[in-house]
Design a protein around this motif. Structure first.
Motif, PDB file in Angstrom:
ATOM      1  N   GLN A 125       0.827  -1.198   0.000  1.00 16.88           N
ATOM      2  CA  GLN A 125       0.000   0.000   0.000  1.00 16.88           C
ATOM      3  C   GLN A 125       0.866   1.255   0.000  1.00 16.88           C
ATOM      4  OE1 GLN A 125      -3.300   0.407  -0.357  1.00 16.88           O
ATOM      5  NE2 GLN A 125      -2.941   2.622  -0.318  1.00 16.88           N
ATOM      6  N   ARG A 126       1.934   1.246   0.796  1.00 15.65           N
ATOM      7  CA  ARG A 126       2.839   2.404   0.833  1.00 15.65           C
ATOM      8  C   ARG A 126       3.478   2.627  -0.536  1.00 15.65           C
ATOM      9  NH1 ARG A 126       8.042   2.895   0.873  1.00 15.65           N
ATOM     10  NH2 ARG A 126       8.300   0.636   1.097  1.00 15.65           N
ATOM     11  N   ALA A 127       3.924   1.523  -1.174  1.00 14.28           N
ATOM     12  CA  ALA A 127       4.553   1.641  -2.483  1.00 14.28           C
ATOM     13  C   ALA A 127       3.570   2.157  -3.530  1.00 14.28           C
ATOM     14  CB  ALA A 127       5.124   0.286  -2.902  1.00 14.28           C
ATOM     15  N   VAL A 128       2.319   1.700  -3.457  1.00 15.57           N
ATOM     16  CA  VAL A 128       1.296   2.160  -4.395  1.00 15.57           C
ATOM     17  C   VAL A 128       1.083   3.662  -4.253  1.00 15.57           C
ATOM     18  CG1 VAL A 128      -1.203   2.093  -4.837  1.00 15.57           C
ATOM     19  CG2 VAL A 128       0.095  -0.035  -4.658  1.00 15.57           C
ATOM     20  N   GLU A 129       1.036   4.154  -3.045  1.00 13.46           N
ATOM     21  CA  GLU A 129       0.841   5.588  -2.820  1.00 13.46           C
ATOM     22  C   GLU A 129       1.993   6.400  -3.388  1.00 13.46           C
ATOM     23  OE1 GLU A 129       0.333   5.837   1.370  1.00 13.46           O
ATOM     24  OE2 GLU A 129      -1.699   4.968   1.360  1.00 13.46           O
ATOM     25  N   VAL A 130       3.220   5.905  -3.221  1.00 16.16           N
ATOM     26  CA  VAL A 130       4.379   6.601  -3.778  1.00 16.16           C
ATOM     27  C   VAL A 130       4.313   6.614  -5.303  1.00 16.16           C
ATOM     28  CG1 VAL A 130       6.889   6.572  -3.999  1.00 16.16           C
ATOM     29  CG2 VAL A 130       5.835   6.084  -1.785  1.00 16.16           C
ATOM     30  N   PHE A 131       3.970   5.460  -5.891  1.00 19.22           N
ATOM     31  CA  PHE A 131       3.880   5.370  -7.354  1.00 19.22           C
ATOM     32  C   PHE A 131       2.821   6.320  -7.893  1.00 19.22           C
ATOM     33  CE2 PHE A 131       2.475   3.747 -11.393  1.00 19.22           C
ATOM     34  CZ  PHE A 131       3.585   3.191 -11.990  1.00 19.22           C
ATOM     35  N   ASN A 132       1.636   6.313  -7.282  1.00 13.47           N
ATOM     36  CA  ASN A 132       0.536   7.146  -7.777  1.00 13.47           C
ATOM     37  C   ASN A 132       0.831   8.635  -7.663  1.00 13.47           C
ATOM     38  OD1 ASN A 132      -1.110   4.999  -8.553  1.00 13.47           O
ATOM     39  ND2 ASN A 132      -2.090   4.836  -6.555  1.00 13.47           N
ATOM     40  N   SER A 133       1.635   9.014  -6.698  1.00  9.91           N
ATOM     41  CA  SER A 133       1.940  10.432  -6.514  1.00  9.91           C
ATOM     42  C   SER A 133       3.114  10.897  -7.375  1.00  9.91           C
ATOM     43  CB  SER A 133       2.249  10.713  -5.042  1.00  9.91           C
ATOM     44  OG  SER A 133       3.392   9.996  -4.617  1.00  9.91           O
ATOM     45  N   ALA A 134       3.816   9.956  -7.991  1.00  6.14           N
ATOM     46  CA  ALA A 134       4.982  10.312  -8.797  1.00  6.14           C
ATOM     47  C   ALA A 134       4.557  10.919 -10.129  1.00  6.14           C
ATOM     48  CB  ALA A 134       5.836   9.072  -9.032  1.00  6.14           C
ATOM     49  N   GLY A 135       5.270  11.930 -10.567  1.00 13.30           N
ATOM     50  CA  GLY A 135       4.992  12.539 -11.864  1.00 13.30           C
ATOM     51  C   GLY A 135       5.511  11.694 -13.014  1.00 13.30           C
ATOM     52  N   THR A 136       6.674  11.102 -12.828  1.00 15.59           N
ATOM     53  CA  THR A 136       7.277  10.214 -13.821  1.00 15.59           C
ATOM     54  C   THR A 136       7.842   8.989 -13.107  1.00 15.59           C
ATOM     55  OG1 THR A 136       9.439  11.298 -13.708  1.00 15.59           O
ATOM     56  CG2 THR A 136       7.887  12.114 -15.372  1.00 15.59           C
ATOM     57  N   VAL A 137       7.796   7.866 -13.781  1.00  9.17           N
ATOM     58  CA  VAL A 137       8.381   6.631 -13.257  1.00  9.17           C
ATOM     59  C   VAL A 137       9.186   6.001 -14.396  1.00  9.17           C
ATOM     60  CG1 VAL A 137       7.964   4.369 -12.232  1.00  9.17           C
ATOM     61  CG2 VAL A 137       6.462   6.287 -11.661  1.00  9.17           C
ATOM     62  N   GLU A 138      10.475   6.267 -14.423  1.00 10.27           N
ATOM     63  CA  GLU A 138      11.314   5.752 -15.499  1.00 10.27           C
ATOM     64  C   GLU A 138      11.719   4.311 -15.214  1.00 10.27           C
ATOM     65  OE1 GLU A 138      14.623   8.219 -16.395  1.00 10.27           O
ATOM     66  OE2 GLU A 138      13.408   9.678 -17.488  1.00 10.27           O
ATOM     67  N   VAL A 139      11.554   3.466 -16.221  1.00  6.84           N
ATOM     68  CA  VAL A 139      11.957   2.068 -16.123  1.00  6.84           C
ATOM     69  C   VAL A 139      12.784   1.715 -17.344  1.00  6.84           C
ATOM     70  CG1 VAL A 139       9.920   1.446 -14.785  1.00  6.84           C
ATOM     71  CG2 VAL A 139       9.859   1.230 -17.268  1.00  6.84           C
ATOM     72  N   GLN A 140      13.505   0.612 -17.233  1.00  5.62           N
ATOM     73  CA  GLN A 140      14.335   0.148 -18.334  1.00  5.62           C
ATOM     74  C   GLN A 140      13.907  -1.251 -18.751  1.00  5.62           C
ATOM     75  OE1 GLN A 140      18.382   0.533 -16.786  1.00  5.62           O
ATOM     76  NE2 GLN A 140      18.641   2.383 -18.008  1.00  5.62           N
ATOM     77  N   ARG A 141      13.998  -1.503 -20.053  1.00  7.63           N
ATOM     78  CA  ARG A 141      13.672  -2.821 -20.590  1.00  7.63           C
ATOM     79  C   ARG A 141      14.609  -3.106 -21.756  1.00  7.63           C
ATOM     80  NH1 ARG A 141       8.428  -3.062 -23.779  1.00  7.63           N
ATOM     81  NH2 ARG A 141       7.436  -2.507 -21.813  1.00  7.63           N
ATOM     82  N   MET A 142      15.070  -4.347 -21.822  1.00  3.74           N
ATOM     83  CA  MET A 142      15.928  -4.741 -22.927  1.00  3.74           C
ATOM     84  C   MET A 142      15.096  -4.899 -24.192  1.00  3.74           C
ATOM     85  SD  MET A 142      18.952  -5.305 -24.026  1.00  3.74           S
ATOM     86  CE  MET A 142      19.891  -5.452 -22.495  1.00  3.74           C
ATOM     87  N   ALA A 143      15.470  -4.176 -25.239  1.00  8.76           N
ATOM     88  CA  ALA A 143      14.793  -4.256 -26.531  1.00  8.76           C
ATOM     89  C   ALA A 143      15.762  -4.809 -27.572  1.00  8.76           C
ATOM     90  CB  ALA A 143      14.275  -2.877 -26.939  1.00  8.76           C
TER      91      ALA A 143
END
Length: 258
Positions: A126-144
């Motif tokens: 629940q704490r992590a969800v709240e942090v994610f939802n309040s974030a303006g951007t969430v940068e992730v990496q994926r191998m393409a």
């Protein structure tokens, strides 16, 4: 030519089947059920089957869709039952309608996912969800194909919430702590998958499940931006069928054996 749209599932251990594995199993089921399939032209004719937005290998699903073309009219529910009997348990045909509208793929604009996080306390999730939802951007990496790609996963996430464990469709029952996340993701380019959201939760909230998440797609269809719900993509075909008088071919199909 008649077109039938089907909804099928990938449950339990069958979630580990690849899309190619399902294609082979489904084509065998078509032959066993003696479905009067239409075939493509050319030197190597193939049955006319159109698949839409298949779930990744390793994820379960309650809402996969495909469309088949027939050379003779058949009753959709009779066809559904025969195909379901011809597939292994876990690959289940659960719905069938005659295609009376166009653009099934265009109606698959979002998916509802359920993520089972074994070994994670619900309060931490629940704490992590709240942090994610309040974030303006969430940068992730994926191998393409062209190397590591970095992108913002946040805009594709229409909603993310922690839900009660007893509401979950659990693939792996366990006595350990377990958190359940419910996720609605828009189908965008590049595609944002559940594992990308998990990577985002790790990046912004340091949430790292000790074992891989059990992921299940619960629904996919049109996203209602006002309510945040995902609607049934086969509903327009049912509505069209309800307002149209039955044809002579459809009446005969309901009485004729497959």
């Amino acid at each position: 030519m008649q077109r039938i749209r089907l909804r099928y599932t990938k449950r339990g251990r069958l979630r580990f089947t690849s899309h190619r594995d399902f294609q082979r199993a489904f084509e065998r089921a078509l032959r066993r059920a003696e479905v009067p399939m239409a075939y493509s032209a050319g030197f190597t004719p193939h049955p006319k089957v159109s698949y839409a937005n298949a779930a990744p290998t390793g994820t379960g699903s309650e809402a996969e869709y495909l469309e088949i073309a027939l050379t003779a009219t058949r009753d959709p529910q009779t066809l559904r039952a025969l195909l379901d009997e011809s597939l292994p348990d876990g690959l289940d045909i659960v719905d069938a309608v005659e295609a009376r509208t166009s653009g099934l793929a265009d109606r698959l604009t979002a998916s509802v996912w359920e993520l089972r996080l074994d070994g994670v306390e619900p309060a931490d999730a629940q704490r992590a969800v709240e942090v994610f939802n309040s974030a303006g951007t969430v940068e992730v990496q994926r191998m393409a194909k062209n190397g590591m790609r970095t992108f913002d996963a946040r805009p594709a996430v229409a909603s993310l919430e922690s839900v009660e464990t007893h509401d979950a469709q659990a693939d792996r029952p366990t006595h350990r702590p377990c958190a359940i996340l419910r996720l609605v993701v828009r189908h965008v380019t590049p595609a944002v998958r559940p594992d990308d959201v998990l990577s985002g939760l790790r990046a912004v909230a340091d949430l790292a499940p000790p074992v891989p998440a059990a992921v299940t797609r619960l629904a996919q269809g049109l996203l209602d931006e006002e309510t945040g719900t995902v609607t049934d993509p086969l509903a327009p075909d049912r509505e069209a069928a309800a307002t149209e008088p039955p044809t002579a071919g459809a009446t005969a199909a309901a009485k004729a054996p497959l």
